[in-house]
Design a protein around this motif. Structure first.
Motif, PDB file in Angstrom:
ATOM      1  N   GLU A   1       0.680  41.171  64.786  1.00  0.00           N
ATOM      2  CA  GLU A   1       0.124  39.824  65.238  1.00  0.00           C
ATOM      3  C   GLU A   1      -0.907  39.146  63.900  1.00  0.00           C
ATOM      4  O   GLU A   1      -0.478  37.989  63.637  1.00  0.00           O
ATOM      5  CB  GLU A   1      -0.847  40.019  66.370  1.00  0.00           C
ATOM      6  N   ARG A   2      -1.362  39.735  63.257  1.00  0.00           N
ATOM      7  CA  ARG A   2      -2.136  39.487  61.926  1.00  0.00           C
ATOM      8  C   ARG A   2      -1.138  39.039  61.050  1.00  0.00           C
ATOM      9  O   ARG A   2      -1.435  38.057  60.360  1.00  0.00           O
ATOM     10  CB  ARG A   2      -3.106  40.375  61.727  1.00  0.00           C
TER      11      ARG A   2
ATOM     12  N   THR B   1     -11.217  45.987  67.142  1.00  0.00           N
ATOM     13  CA  THR B   1     -10.423  44.890  67.982  1.00  0.00           C
ATOM     14  C   THR B   1      -9.532  45.895  69.138  1.00  0.00           C
ATOM     15  O   THR B   1      -9.476  45.080  70.357  1.00  0.00           O
ATOM     16  CB  THR B   1      -9.715  44.331  66.986  1.00  0.00           C
ATOM     17  N   VAL B   2      -8.730  46.595  68.865  1.00  0.00           N
ATOM     18  CA  VAL B   2      -7.761  47.295  69.593  1.00  0.00           C
ATOM     19  C   VAL B   2      -8.503  47.890  70.726  1.00  0.00           C
ATOM     20  O   VAL B   2      -8.100  47.650  71.988  1.00  0.00           O
ATOM     21  CB  VAL B   2      -7.259  48.486  68.833  1.00  0.00           C
ATOM     22  N   ILE B   3      -9.725  48.776  70.400  1.00  0.00           N
ATOM     23  CA  ILE B   3     -10.346  49.318  71.451  1.00  0.00           C
ATOM     24  C   ILE B   3     -11.041  48.268  72.638  1.00  0.00           C
ATOM     25  O   ILE B   3     -11.004  48.294  73.771  1.00  0.00           O
ATOM     26  CB  ILE B   3     -11.454  49.990  70.953  1.00  0.00           C
ATOM     27  N   LYS B   4     -11.396  47.096  72.081  1.00  0.00           N
ATOM     28  CA  LYS B   4     -12.030  45.974  72.990  1.00  0.00           C
ATOM     29  C   LYS B   4     -10.716  45.477  73.755  1.00  0.00           C
ATOM     30  O   LYS B   4     -10.865  45.204  74.947  1.00  0.00           O
ATOM     31  CB  LYS B   4     -12.552  44.814  71.977  1.00  0.00           C
TER      32      LYS B   4
ATOM     33  N   LYS C   1       1.896  38.084  61.313  1.00  0.00           N
ATOM     34  CA  LYS C   1       2.499  36.737  62.027  1.00  0.00           C
ATOM     35  C   LYS C   1       1.612  35.367  62.067  1.00  0.00           C
ATOM     36  O   LYS C   1       2.038  34.516  61.291  1.00  0.00           O
ATOM     37  CB  LYS C   1       2.849  36.830  63.376  1.00  0.00           C
ATOM     38  N   ASN C   2       0.308  35.740  62.043  1.00  0.00           N
ATOM     39  CA  ASN C   2      -0.672  34.593  61.890  1.00  0.00           C
ATOM     40  C   ASN C   2      -0.673  34.107  60.245  1.00  0.00           C
ATOM     41  O   ASN C   2      -0.998  33.088  59.952  1.00  0.00           O
ATOM     42  CB  ASN C   2      -1.878  34.942  62.445  1.00  0.00           C
ATOM     43  N   GLU C   3      -0.739  35.158  59.459  1.00  0.00           N
ATOM     44  CA  GLU C   3      -0.793  34.856  58.177  1.00  0.00           C
ATOM     45  C   GLU C   3       0.298  34.112  57.537  1.00  0.00           C
ATOM     46  O   GLU C   3       0.205  33.410  56.635  1.00  0.00           O
ATOM     47  CB  GLU C   3      -1.019  36.225  57.236  1.00  0.00           C
ATOM     48  N   GLU C   4       1.506  34.355  58.064  1.00  0.00           N
ATOM     49  CA  GLU C   4       2.854  33.872  57.672  1.00  0.00           C
ATOM     50  C   GLU C   4       2.812  32.423  58.323  1.00  0.00           C
ATOM     51  O   GLU C   4       3.239  31.497  57.557  1.00  0.00           O
ATOM     52  CB  GLU C   4       4.088  34.556  58.157  1.00  0.00           C
TER      53      GLU C   4
ATOM     54  N   ALA D   1      -0.491  52.332  69.421  1.00  0.00           N
ATOM     55  CA  ALA D   1       0.385  51.184  69.722  1.00  0.00           C
ATOM     56  C   ALA D   1      -0.297  49.838  69.916  1.00  0.00           C
ATOM     57  O   ALA D   1       0.327  48.813  69.225  1.00  0.00           O
ATOM     58  CB  ALA D   1       0.844  51.480  71.317  1.00  0.00           C
ATOM     59  N   GLY D   2      -1.543  49.733  70.153  1.00  0.00           N
ATOM     60  CA  GLY D   2      -2.271  48.473  69.970  1.00  0.00           C
ATOM     61  C   GLY D   2      -2.829  48.348  68.534  1.00  0.00           C
ATOM     62  O   GLY D   2      -2.775  47.134  68.130  1.00  0.00           O
ATOM     63  N   TYR D   3      -2.815  49.315  67.517  1.00  0.00           N
ATOM     64  CA  TYR D   3      -3.042  48.969  66.327  1.00  0.00           C
ATOM     65  C   TYR D   3      -1.880  48.489  65.433  1.00  0.00           C
ATOM     66  O   TYR D   3      -2.007  47.531  64.792  1.00  0.00           O
ATOM     67  CB  TYR D   3      -3.402  50.622  65.564  1.00  0.00           C
ATOM     68  N   LEU D   4      -0.667  49.020  65.831  1.00  0.00           N
ATOM     69  CA  LEU D   4       0.502  48.507  65.317  1.00  0.00           C
ATOM     70  C   LEU D   4       0.638  47.033  65.751  1.00  0.00           C
ATOM     71  O   LEU D   4       1.312  46.098  65.060  1.00  0.00           O
ATOM     72  CB  LEU D   4       1.710  49.212  65.664  1.00  0.00           C
ATOM     73  N   ASP D   5       0.426  46.780  67.182  1.00  0.00           N
ATOM     74  CA  ASP D   5       0.512  45.233  67.431  1.00  0.00           C
ATOM     75  C   ASP D   5      -0.290  44.422  66.956  1.00  0.00           C
ATOM     76  O   ASP D   5      -0.047  43.406  66.588  1.00  0.00           O
ATOM     77  CB  ASP D   5       0.416  45.522  69.211  1.00  0.00           C
TER      78      ASP D   5
END
Length: 248
Positions: free
Chosen positions: A242-243, A138-141, A245-248, A234-238
């Motif tokens: 984000e995930r 997902t990050v690579i995309k 935050k969505n779960e919460e 950096a993208g992996y951590l972001d």
């Protein structure tokens, strides 16, 4: 009927926050592992036959369930999704990973090398059920444009370095009595190894000029290689934030 399909889809879709879905993910991961386990050996043990059979049964069930529920995953909930599903990339990989079962059911079908190569496709199925790998994809995309720019810089660097070294390193290799770089491809191969800091040792500069170029090339190569690593990290951590935050 539709409610049943939705329920099945919630189970087979990976990383859903329910117990049945997690169990299904683990079952499929185990099926993938035992499916590729025989590829670690040259010999053919009788136990491997059962491993392959069990894993393929799981793959067939998974393929059929995903095909049936493809209508639910479609935005328009149209039957066209069911017709289109077998031609999607992951569906093709799923089908090809099932085909080696032909060797088990019909012994007359003897294409051992092709069969082993098709079994290797089962490794790709891990991406669907192993969340860390799925996050990286997902990050690579998402970072594709930046990574393409870095790749362009890396290819340009390799080409220029190879061209410089090909023309600078003109000394004869005392071990072979020939030029170190017989062709530009040899220089390109050397530059690629230098960029990635692999250093196989089969090609290396002999002259002082070549060694100086090699030092500079290695230092610049380290900086270029660090760029995609930083972008993906950096993208992996972001993505994790984000995930969460969505779960919460």
């Amino acid at each position: 009927m539709k409610r049943l399909l939705v329920h099945i889809n919630n189970i087979i879709e990976p990383f859903n926050d329910n117990k049945m879905s997690r169990i299904y993910d683990w079952v499929m991961l185990i099926a993938i592992v035992i499916g590729i386990f025989p590829l670690l050996f040259r010999m053919h043990h009788e136990l491997f036959w059962y491993f392959d059979l069990v894993s393929c049964v799981c793959f067939i069930v998974d393929y059929l369930l995903r095909w049936v529920t493809s209508v639910i995953r479609s935005e328009k909930h149209s039957w066209v999704a069911a017709v289109r599903y077998p031609f999607t990339p992951m569906a093709i990989i799923d089908l090809l990973s099932i085909l080696p079962t032909i060797n088990l059911l019909t012994p007359t079908f003897k294409v051992a090398r092709v069969s082993r190569l098709l079994r290797l496709l089962r490794v790709v199925k891990v991406i669907r059920y192993f969340e860390p790998l799925e996050i990286i994809i997902t990050v690579i995309k998402k970072q594709m444009k930046i990574l393409q720019a870095v790749l362009s810089v890396a290819l340009f660097y390799i080409f220029v370095t190879a061209m410089i070294m090909f023309n600078a390193e003109e000394d004869i290799n005392p071990e072979t009595g020939e030029y170190l770089f017989e062709s530009f491809f040899d220089a390109f191969y050397w530059a690629s190894c230098t960029l990635t800091t692999v250093g196989y040792g089969d090609l290396y500069p002999i002259s002082t000029t070549g060694r100086v170029i090699s030092i500079i090339s290695s230092m610049v190569g380290i900086a270029i290689i660090a760029l995609p690593s930083g972008v993906i990290t950096a993208g992996y951590l972001d993505e994790l934030r984000e995930r969460k935050k969505n779960e919460e």
